[in-house]
Design a protein around this motif. Structure first.
Motif, PDB file in Angstrom:
ATOM      1  N   MET A 126      40.644  27.437  15.578  1.00  0.00           N
ATOM      2  CA  MET A 126      41.551  26.911  16.359  1.00  0.00           C
ATOM      3  C   MET A 126      41.054  26.489  17.546  1.00  0.00           C
ATOM      4  SD  MET A 126      45.567  27.530  16.602  1.00  0.00           S
ATOM      5  CE  MET A 126      46.003  26.713  15.063  1.00  0.00           C
ATOM      6  N   ARG A 127      40.471  27.429  18.120  1.00  0.00           N
ATOM      7  CA  ARG A 127      39.971  27.138  19.691  1.00  0.00           C
ATOM      8  C   ARG A 127      38.935  26.211  19.703  1.00  0.00           C
ATOM      9  NH1 ARG A 127      39.409  33.528  20.819  1.00  0.00           N
ATOM     10  NH2 ARG A 127      41.617  33.926  21.287  1.00  0.00           N
ATOM     11  N   ALA A 128      38.158  25.848  18.729  1.00  0.00           N
ATOM     12  CA  ALA A 128      37.201  25.096  18.607  1.00  0.00           C
ATOM     13  C   ALA A 128      37.894  23.485  18.398  1.00  0.00           C
ATOM     14  CB  ALA A 128      36.152  25.028  17.570  1.00  0.00           C
ATOM     15  N   ALA A 129      38.876  23.501  17.606  1.00  0.00           N
ATOM     16  CA  ALA A 129      39.712  22.321  17.349  1.00  0.00           C
ATOM     17  C   ALA A 129      40.388  21.923  18.752  1.00  0.00           C
ATOM     18  CB  ALA A 129      40.331  22.623  16.055  1.00  0.00           C
ATOM     19  N   ILE A 130      41.047  22.728  19.499  1.00  0.00           N
ATOM     20  CA  ILE A 130      41.814  22.311  20.705  1.00  0.00           C
ATOM     21  C   ILE A 130      40.986  23.088  21.948  1.00  0.00           C
ATOM     22  CG2 ILE A 130      44.024  22.662  22.007  1.00  0.00           C
ATOM     23  CD1 ILE A 130      45.170  23.129  19.078  1.00  0.00           C
ATOM     24  N   PRO A 131      39.837  22.165  22.542  1.00  0.00           N
ATOM     25  CA  PRO A 131      39.001  22.755  23.709  1.00  0.00           C
ATOM     26  C   PRO A 131      39.847  23.279  24.842  1.00  0.00           C
ATOM     27  CG  PRO A 131      38.105  20.724  22.614  1.00  0.00           C
ATOM     28  CD  PRO A 131      39.597  21.175  22.232  1.00  0.00           C
ATOM     29  N   SER A 132      41.132  22.671  24.938  1.00  0.00           N
ATOM     30  CA  SER A 132      42.102  23.227  26.193  1.00  0.00           C
ATOM     31  C   SER A 132      42.661  24.395  25.864  1.00  0.00           C
ATOM     32  CB  SER A 132      42.985  21.949  26.566  1.00  0.00           C
ATOM     33  OG  SER A 132      43.938  21.838  25.254  1.00  0.00           O
ATOM     34  N   LEU A 133      42.637  25.207  24.619  1.00  0.00           N
ATOM     35  CA  LEU A 133      43.329  26.211  24.385  1.00  0.00           C
ATOM     36  C   LEU A 133      42.635  27.326  25.155  1.00  0.00           C
ATOM     37  CD1 LEU A 133      45.693  27.398  22.547  1.00  0.00           C
ATOM     38  CD2 LEU A 133      44.139  27.778  20.792  1.00  0.00           C
ATOM     39  N   GLU A 134      43.006  27.967  25.956  1.00  0.00           N
ATOM     40  CA  GLU A 134      42.406  29.106  26.861  1.00  0.00           C
ATOM     41  C   GLU A 134      42.480  30.436  25.966  1.00  0.00           C
ATOM     42  OE1 GLU A 134      43.077  29.347  30.764  1.00  0.00           O
ATOM     43  OE2 GLU A 134      43.314  27.383  31.231  1.00  0.00           O
ATOM     44  N   ARG A 135      43.567  30.573  25.255  1.00  0.00           N
ATOM     45  CA  ARG A 135      43.730  32.080  24.572  1.00  0.00           C
ATOM     46  C   ARG A 135      44.480  31.570  23.437  1.00  0.00           C
ATOM     47  NH1 ARG A 135      47.769  35.538  27.958  1.00  0.00           N
ATOM     48  NH2 ARG A 135      48.733  33.649  27.463  1.00  0.00           N
ATOM     49  N   LEU A 136      44.105  32.205  22.254  1.00  0.00           N
ATOM     50  CA  LEU A 136      44.847  32.168  21.045  1.00  0.00           C
ATOM     51  C   LEU A 136      46.401  32.068  21.148  1.00  0.00           C
ATOM     52  CD1 LEU A 136      44.301  31.201  18.376  1.00  0.00           C
ATOM     53  CD2 LEU A 136      43.823  33.437  17.686  1.00  0.00           C
ATOM     54  N   ALA A 137      46.966  33.033  21.861  1.00  0.00           N
ATOM     55  CA  ALA A 137      48.107  33.159  22.097  1.00  0.00           C
ATOM     56  C   ALA A 137      48.877  31.785  22.778  1.00  0.00           C
ATOM     57  CB  ALA A 137      48.437  34.470  23.156  1.00  0.00           C
ATOM     58  N   ASP A 138      48.167  31.070  23.240  1.00  0.00           N
ATOM     59  CA  ASP A 138      48.813  29.838  23.937  1.00  0.00           C
ATOM     60  C   ASP A 138      49.276  29.019  23.007  1.00  0.00           C
ATOM     61  OD1 ASP A 138      48.096  30.823  26.215  1.00  0.00           O
ATOM     62  OD2 ASP A 138      46.588  29.713  26.591  1.00  0.00           O
ATOM     63  N   VAL A 139      48.818  29.028  21.467  1.00  0.00           N
ATOM     64  CA  VAL A 139      49.054  28.045  20.660  1.00  0.00           C
ATOM     65  C   VAL A 139      50.703  28.271  20.437  1.00  0.00           C
ATOM     66  CG1 VAL A 139      49.445  29.076  18.110  1.00  0.00           C
ATOM     67  CG2 VAL A 139      47.292  27.761  18.963  1.00  0.00           C
ATOM     68  N   GLY A 190      53.182  28.690  22.507  1.00  0.00           N
ATOM     69  CA  GLY A 190      53.584  28.023  23.604  1.00  0.00           C
ATOM     70  C   GLY A 190      53.358  26.433  23.248  1.00  0.00           C
ATOM     71  N   LEU A 191      52.307  26.015  22.897  1.00  0.00           N
ATOM     72  CA  LEU A 191      52.050  24.724  22.630  1.00  0.00           C
ATOM     73  C   LEU A 191      52.930  23.973  21.513  1.00  0.00           C
ATOM     74  CD1 LEU A 191      48.175  24.576  22.759  1.00  0.00           C
ATOM     75  CD2 LEU A 191      49.687  23.650  24.248  1.00  0.00           C
ATOM     76  N   VAL A 192      53.112  24.985  20.571  1.00  0.00           N
ATOM     77  CA  VAL A 192      54.131  24.424  19.344  1.00  0.00           C
ATOM     78  C   VAL A 192      55.509  24.374  19.732  1.00  0.00           C
ATOM     79  CG1 VAL A 192      55.266  25.467  17.276  1.00  0.00           C
ATOM     80  CG2 VAL A 192      52.658  25.289  17.549  1.00  0.00           C
ATOM     81  N   ARG A 193      55.958  25.302  20.745  1.00  0.00           N
ATOM     82  CA  ARG A 193      57.361  25.373  21.159  1.00  0.00           C
ATOM     83  C   ARG A 193      57.497  24.228  22.277  1.00  0.00           C
ATOM     84  NH1 ARG A 193      57.907  31.798  22.149  1.00  0.00           N
ATOM     85  NH2 ARG A 193      58.216  32.395  20.116  1.00  0.00           N
ATOM     86  N   SER A 194      56.659  23.637  22.844  1.00  0.00           N
ATOM     87  CA  SER A 194      56.688  22.582  23.913  1.00  0.00           C
ATOM     88  C   SER A 194      56.656  21.139  23.119  1.00  0.00           C
ATOM     89  CB  SER A 194      55.774  22.642  24.878  1.00  0.00           C
ATOM     90  OG  SER A 194      54.633  22.655  24.493  1.00  0.00           O
ATOM     91  N   ARG A 195      56.142  21.213  21.806  1.00  0.00           N
ATOM     92  CA  ARG A 195      55.815  20.115  20.800  1.00  0.00           C
ATOM     93  C   ARG A 195      54.615  19.493  21.426  1.00  0.00           C
ATOM     94  NH1 ARG A 195      60.243  21.053  17.691  1.00  0.00           N
ATOM     95  NH2 ARG A 195      62.366  21.226  18.666  1.00  0.00           N
ATOM     96  N   ARG A 196      53.663  19.983  21.921  1.00  0.00           N
ATOM     97  CA  ARG A 196      52.759  19.301  22.279  1.00  0.00           C
ATOM     98  C   ARG A 196      51.364  19.647  21.483  1.00  0.00           C
ATOM     99  NH1 ARG A 196      52.219  21.738  27.960  1.00  0.00           N
ATOM    100  NH2 ARG A 196      50.220  21.891  27.402  1.00  0.00           N
ATOM    101  N   ILE A 197      50.683  18.615  21.468  1.00  0.00           N
ATOM    102  CA  ILE A 197      49.359  18.681  20.878  1.00  0.00           C
ATOM    103  C   ILE A 197      49.265  19.075  19.271  1.00  0.00           C
ATOM    104  CG2 ILE A 197      47.042  19.976  20.727  1.00  0.00           C
ATOM    105  CD1 ILE A 197      47.224  20.351  23.921  1.00  0.00           C
ATOM    106  N   ILE A 198      49.943  20.366  18.896  1.00  0.00           N
ATOM    107  CA  ILE A 198      50.089  20.959  17.587  1.00  0.00           C
ATOM    108  C   ILE A 198      51.358  20.753  17.092  1.00  0.00           C
ATOM    109  CG2 ILE A 198      47.812  21.941  17.742  1.00  0.00           C
ATOM    110  CD1 ILE A 198      49.107  24.593  17.613  1.00  0.00           C
TER     111      ILE A 198
END
Length: 73
Positions: free
Chosen positions: A1-14, A16-24
């Protein structure tokens, strides 16, 4: 997943990205893994049925379990 989303600093950030409906979205596929974000973590399932369930603590640290195929229904 980190390779697919280069801006992802920590896997835990996923989460937050889902909850904010951004990117994934809450579920999808990256390479040979499908994923489903849940509560405080993410379930990854490989194309051969291996599951890795990662839960994140408040500080972003990871705890994971893995197993074989799971029955669904």
């Amino acid at each position: 997943m980190r390779a697919a989303i280069p801006s992802l600093e920590r896997l835990a950030d996923v989460v937050g990205l889902v909850r904010s409906r951004r990117i994934i979205s809450r579920s999808g596929q990256f390479g040979t893994y499908s994923y489903t974000v849940h509560g405080a973590g993410c379930l990854f399932v490989s194309d051969n049925g291996t599951e890795v369930d990662v839960d994140f603590a408040a500080d972003g640290s990871e705890s994971s379990t893995s197993g074989g195929c799971a029955a669904t229904g």
